[in-house]
Design an enzyme around this catalytic site. Structure first.
Site, short mmCIF file in Angstrom:
data_model
loop_
_atom_site.label_atom_id
_atom_site.label_comp_id
_atom_site.label_asym_id
_atom_site.label_seq_id
_atom_site.Cartn_x
_atom_site.Cartn_y
_atom_site.Cartn_z
NE ARG A 23 -5.62 -15.35 -6.82
CZ ARG A 23 -4.60 -14.71 -5.53
NH1 ARG A 23 -3.27 -15.09 -5.83
NH2 ARG A 23 -5.39 -14.19 -4.55
CG ASP A 67 -4.10 -13.62 4.46
OD1 ASP A 67 -4.66 -14.17 3.67
OD2 ASP A 67 -3.33 -12.57 4.12
N GLY A 91 -0.80 -11.92 -5.81
CA GLY A 91 -2.22 -11.26 -6.11
C GLY A 91 -2.39 -9.74 -5.69
CB SER A 144 -11.27 -8.18 4.58
OG SER A 144 -11.16 -9.46 4.46
NE ARG A 180 -4.13 -19.15 1.08
CZ ARG A 180 -3.47 -18.10 1.36
NH1 ARG A 180 -4.35 -17.27 2.32
NH2 ARG A 180 -2.53 -17.77 1.09
NE ARG A 190 -3.92 -2.07 2.38
CZ ARG A 190 -3.87 -3.48 2.13
NH1 ARG A 190 -2.89 -4.06 1.94
NH2 ARG A 190 -5.45 -4.03 1.82
CD GLN A 239 -5.13 -8.26 -1.94
OE1 GLN A 239 -4.99 -8.47 -2.95
NE2 GLN A 239 -4.39 -8.71 -0.89
#
Length: 411
Positions: A98, A290, A70, A172, A321, A27, A146
């Site tokens: 993705r 995560d 990503g 998030s 995942r 960022r 994101q």
């Protein structure tokens, strides 16, 4: 790199210098690149994702290959949309699987010129940048943060600023707040104007002379896991702050339920055994996805049944995942159950473990790092393709060695 097998020490008493926060680094790099006055960024990570971002922003080649990063794919898609010139943005085969359509649609609504080079909705992209005049856009709040952060960060560069509306549930949120905090640190006027609305004024970033990047709480989670699984351990982690903008700082309070005490002293934390463990752990990881792999492995090896929700974003990470955890945990003798594409649970059901479990890492750094500490409780655990840790924590194996683990290369 050959597969490795790990042998743990009997006790751990060590100090580990963690990598700096990848989330903050990437960022800060984008924001700094958009600033009229550039800051000196101190303590940048040397992980793959950050090196890719640095190279792209410094060199700005016609074709930018971000590999498996990503975060770089999403942030650069927005960044290139407001920078003069035409660039192709691509990545690994997995990266090209993705989805990125939601972000591209939002940028197009703001006036961006983006073309899919191959498959609709997926990289690679051809982006022709120019100053965007539209200011209002909406997108679902339950998509990757994101996407939202990518839009927010270019807000000061838009002709009329940005007014962003998030529809439905917002996931998030800590990562959105992290982005806003960093933007304000670089002089932007940005923030929430309602429960689901954000506003960024069209005022250029004005960076200070220097910005220091704190250590990575996500990376700290693996040392919490090690502390929880070891019979005796004390681990000092410099550069972590009690009042951290990182959402994964929640790892400290979560591991308190798994027998790890956290002491904060002089911009560092010290982990030790508390001996207090819950009999079952239920948690919604919507704000800390995560951390899921770390807690799945830790709870199972501590024989603590769990039910973890809010995991829908795990399916579009470096790998699926959810599926990877189910497959690899079965090699260790644990039968996990997935529900509704967002819940992963273990009720104590066991299966026959592999005599020599070889953990596949699926080009996913967090699979390698979360499963490596399993060697503390189980013998003969092998990690395949261990080099994947370079994505976020390139010195992970060296740090394990420094802490007393023996790392043996397998044939």
């Amino acid at each position: 790199m050959k597969p490795i097998r790990l042998i743990p020490p009997e006790t751990i008493h060590t100090t580990i210098q963690l990598p700096s926060s990848k989330s903050i680094c990437n960022r800060a790099l984008v924001i700094n690149a958009l600033s009229e006055k550039r800051a000196r960024l101190d303590n940048l990570s040397d992980c793959d994702d950050t090196r890719v971002m640095i190279r792209a922003l410094q060199e700005m080649p016609d074709t930018i290959d971000i590999g498996a990063a990503g975060t770089a794919m999403r942030f650069l898609t927005a960044y290139l949309s407001v920078c003069e010139g035409t660039h192709s943005l691509t990545g690994t085969q997995r990266m090209q699987q993705r989805p990125i359509g939601i972000l591209v649609d939002a940028l197009r609504a703001l006036g961006a010129e983006i073309v899919y080079s191959r498959n609709e909705g997926y990289p690679p992209l051809c982006i022709t940048g120019h100053r965007l005049s539209q200011a209002e856009v909406a997108l679902p709040g339950n998509v990757s943060s994101q996407y939202i952060s990518a839009l927010l960060m270019i807000g000061p560069a838009l002709q009329n600023g940005l007014r962003l509306t998030l529809t439905g549930d917002i996931i998030s949120r800590p990562y959105i707040d992290l982005t806003l905090q960093l933007m304000r640190a670089f002089g932007a006027q940005a923030g929430w104007t309602g429960e689901n609305q954000l506003c960024v004024e069209p005022l250029p970033y004005q960076a200070s002379d220097a910005y220091y990047v704190e250590s990575d709480w996500s990376a700290a989670s693996y040392w919490y896991e090690i502390c929880a699984l070891m019979p005796h351990a004390e681990i000092e982690l410099p550069g972590l702050f009690r009042q951290s903008p990182q959402g994964d700082a929640q790892v400290a309070s979560l591991f308190a339920s798994l027998g790890v005490e956290t002491r904060y002293e002089d911009n560092r934390v010290i982990l030790s055994k508390s001996g207090i463990k819950t009999s079952r752990l239920e948690y919604d990881f919507i704000n800390q996805p995560d951390l899921a792999q770390t807690f799945v492995v830790t709870c199972a090896l501590l024989d603590i049944p769990f039910c973890f929700s809010g995991l829908q974003s795990l399916k579009i990470k470096e790998t699926d995942r959810m599926a990877a955890l189910i497959t690899e945990m079965s090699k260790l003798g644990y039968v996990l159950e997935e529900k509704d594409g967002s819940v992963l649970m273990w009720n104590g059901e066991r299966c026959t473990p592999d005599a020599f479990p070889c953990i596949d890492t699926y080009e996913d750094h967090r699979m390698a790092m979360a499963f490596a500490p399993a060697c503390i409780r189980l013998e003969n655990v092998q990690i395949n393709n261990p080099q994947v840790v370079s994505k976020s924590y390139p010195h992970y194996w060296e740090d394990l060695s420094r802490a007393g683990f023996s790392i043996l290369e397998e044939c």
